[in-house]
Design a protein around this motif. Structure first.
Motif, short mmCIF file in Angstrom:
data_model
loop_
_atom_site.label_atom_id
_atom_site.label_comp_id
_atom_site.label_asym_id
_atom_site.label_seq_id
_atom_site.Cartn_x
_atom_site.Cartn_y
_atom_site.Cartn_z
N ILE A 1 -75.77 45.78 -37.61
CA ILE A 1 -76.42 45.93 -36.31
C ILE A 1 -77.37 47.10 -36.44
O ILE A 1 -76.99 48.15 -36.97
CB ILE A 1 -75.39 46.20 -35.19
N ALA B 1 -73.06 56.38 -36.74
CA ALA B 1 -73.61 55.06 -36.39
C ALA B 1 -72.54 54.22 -35.70
O ALA B 1 -72.80 53.53 -34.71
CB ALA B 1 -74.14 54.36 -37.63
N ASP B 2 -71.31 54.28 -36.24
CA ASP B 2 -70.20 53.57 -35.58
C ASP B 2 -70.01 54.08 -34.15
O ASP B 2 -69.85 53.29 -33.21
CB ASP B 2 -68.89 53.77 -36.36
N ILE C 1 -72.89 52.63 -31.93
CA ILE C 1 -72.83 51.19 -31.70
C ILE C 1 -71.62 50.84 -30.82
O ILE C 1 -71.73 50.06 -29.87
CB ILE C 1 -72.75 50.43 -33.03
N THR D 1 -84.01 41.81 -27.20
CA THR D 1 -84.82 42.89 -26.61
C THR D 1 -84.13 43.38 -25.35
O THR D 1 -83.92 42.61 -24.41
CB THR D 1 -86.24 42.39 -26.28
N MET E 1 -78.56 52.29 -25.24
CA MET E 1 -78.84 52.44 -26.67
C MET E 1 -78.84 53.92 -27.05
O MET E 1 -79.54 54.72 -26.43
CB MET E 1 -80.21 51.84 -27.02
N VAL E 2 -78.04 54.25 -28.05
CA VAL E 2 -78.08 55.58 -28.67
C VAL E 2 -78.88 55.42 -29.95
O VAL E 2 -78.39 54.92 -30.96
CB VAL E 2 -76.67 56.10 -28.97
N LEU E 3 -80.14 55.81 -29.88
CA LEU E 3 -81.05 55.66 -31.03
C LEU E 3 -80.98 56.93 -31.87
O LEU E 3 -81.62 57.94 -31.56
CB LEU E 3 -82.48 55.41 -30.54
N LEU E 4 -80.18 56.88 -32.93
CA LEU E 4 -79.98 58.07 -33.77
C LEU E 4 -81.23 58.37 -34.58
O LEU E 4 -81.86 57.47 -35.14
CB LEU E 4 -78.79 57.85 -34.70
N PRO F 1 -85.49 41.47 -20.53
CA PRO F 1 -85.28 42.90 -20.82
C PRO F 1 -85.45 43.75 -19.55
O PRO F 1 -86.09 43.33 -18.58
CB PRO F 1 -86.37 43.22 -21.84
N SER G 1 -83.84 52.68 -36.07
CA SER G 1 -82.99 53.82 -35.72
C SER G 1 -81.56 53.56 -36.19
O SER G 1 -81.36 53.23 -37.35
CB SER G 1 -83.08 54.04 -34.22
N THR G 2 -80.61 53.65 -35.29
CA THR G 2 -79.19 53.51 -35.62
C THR G 2 -78.94 52.25 -36.46
O THR G 2 -79.36 51.16 -36.08
CB THR G 2 -78.37 53.44 -34.32
N ILE G 3 -78.26 52.41 -37.58
CA ILE G 3 -77.96 51.29 -38.47
C ILE G 3 -76.48 51.30 -38.82
O ILE G 3 -75.95 52.29 -39.32
CB ILE G 3 -78.77 51.37 -39.78
N GLN G 4 -75.82 50.19 -38.53
CA GLN G 4 -74.41 50.04 -38.89
C GLN G 4 -74.28 48.82 -39.80
O GLN G 4 -74.59 47.71 -39.40
CB GLN G 4 -73.56 49.83 -37.62
N GLU H 1 -81.14 38.22 -35.91
CA GLU H 1 -81.34 37.79 -34.52
C GLU H 1 -81.62 39.03 -33.66
O GLU H 1 -80.84 39.98 -33.67
CB GLU H 1 -80.09 37.07 -34.00
N TYR I 1 -80.91 49.18 -34.49
CA TYR I 1 -81.79 49.35 -33.33
C TYR I 1 -83.20 49.65 -33.81
O TYR I 1 -83.40 50.23 -34.88
CB TYR I 1 -81.33 50.53 -32.46
N ALA I 2 -84.16 49.27 -32.99
CA ALA I 2 -85.55 49.60 -33.30
C ALA I 2 -86.34 49.80 -32.01
O ALA I 2 -86.07 49.14 -31.00
CB ALA I 2 -86.20 48.52 -34.15
N LYS J 1 -71.63 46.64 -42.23
CA LYS J 1 -70.22 46.42 -42.55
C LYS J 1 -70.11 45.38 -43.68
O LYS J 1 -70.36 44.19 -43.44
CB LYS J 1 -69.46 45.92 -41.31
N ARG K 1 -79.06 41.81 -35.00
CA ARG K 1 -77.81 41.52 -35.71
C ARG K 1 -78.17 40.72 -36.94
O ARG K 1 -78.83 39.69 -36.85
CB ARG K 1 -76.85 40.74 -34.81
N SER L 1 -85.15 47.12 -29.15
CA SER L 1 -84.36 45.92 -29.42
C SER L 1 -83.18 46.22 -30.34
O SER L 1 -83.16 47.22 -31.06
CB SER L 1 -85.24 44.84 -30.06
N GLU L 2 -82.23 45.31 -30.26
CA GLU L 2 -81.06 45.35 -31.16
C GLU L 2 -81.13 44.13 -32.05
O GLU L 2 -81.41 43.03 -31.56
CB GLU L 2 -79.78 45.33 -30.33
#
Lengths: 74, 165
Positions: free
Chosen positions: A20, B35-36, B39, A68, B87-90, B124, A5-8, A65, A22-23, A10, A49, A46-47
């Motif tokens: 970073i 995304a920024d 996160i 969860t 978590m904000v899962l876009l 978790p 999901s969300t991917i950042q 890394e 998310y999945a 840099k 890095r 999970s996140e």
């Protein structure tokens, strides 16, 4: 299924970047007849890095890394 | 007179047209900005989160509206620290550039909201399904600092069972 999901990402310099992402993972036995499997929730969320490096083979994951954060109770 | 009006009209029209490359670059910039936003919100990085907005940007949540970077920063710093796992899962995102300086977007996200922090080595949080699924309606503008969120409104669409305990 690992649903990224969300991917950042840099960029740090020309050969290094950090990220970073998310999945959410959906996990269930595959149906013998090829039918969809019923799920009531995700397995884990999970996140990760990561450090990415530009190599002679292109961009590669140098380190990843996982943390969860959420898990299905069942 | 008609020729003069035509002369005025054409340059404005041409300015509004974007090449495919320009449009793609705006879409990438706005998606990276979202995304920024996600996160930094999840990590309670108040300064970085506030800086995804324009100076007088507006954040509209179910809990209220926050206008300007100071108010948006306070929205983050007023939360307990360390923050609960969030978590904000876009997911799907549709960014529509209007010009070189303005774009609009609708984005979907699944939200997972915990009841305690999860730090390195912690177990978790037990979660039965999602907390919610939301839409973000966003107005982006290109400023001297680059692309920023001028206004973002969260609309909650679906509620899940969420926490298991």
């Amino acid at each position: 299924m690992q649903l990224t999901s969300t991917i950042q990402i840099k960029p740090i310099n020309e050969t290094t970047a950090t990220g970073i992402s998310y999945a959410v993972v959906l996990e269930a036995p595959i149906d013998e007849n090829g039918l969809p499997v019923t799920l009531l929730g995700f397995q884990v969320a999970s996140e990760s890095r990561s450090i990415y490096k530009l190599t002679s083979e292109g961009w590669k994951i140098d380190k990843r890394e996982y943390t969860t954060l959420f898990v299905d109770p069942d | 007179m008609r020729k003069f009006l035509l002369f005025l009209f054409i340059p404005i029209t041409l300015q509004a047209q974007l090449s495919n490359l320009e449009s793609d670059m705006i879409i990438i910039s706005c998606e990276q900005l979202l995304a920024d936003y996600a996160i930094y919100r999840d990590h309670l990085d108040a300064d970085s989160f506030a800086n995804t907005f324009s100076v007088d940007g507006e954040l509209i949540l179910g809990s209220g509206s926050y206008k300007g970077r100071d108010a948006i920063r306070t929205n983050i710093t007023s939360r307990p620290a360390p923050g609960v796992a969030h978590m904000v899962l876009l997911m799907s995102s549709k960014i529509t550039p209007q010009s070189m300086n303005e774009a609009f977007g609708i984005s979907y996200a699944v939200i997972l909201n915990g009841n305690r922090p999860v730090l390195k080595g912690d177990s978790p949080i037990r979660m039965k399904g999602i907390t919610s699924a939301v839409e973000y309606h966003t107005h982006f503008i290109n400023t001297e600092e680059g692309w920023k969120i001028a206004r973002i409104e969260l609309r909650s669409m679906v509620r899940g069972p969420g926490l298991a305990d």
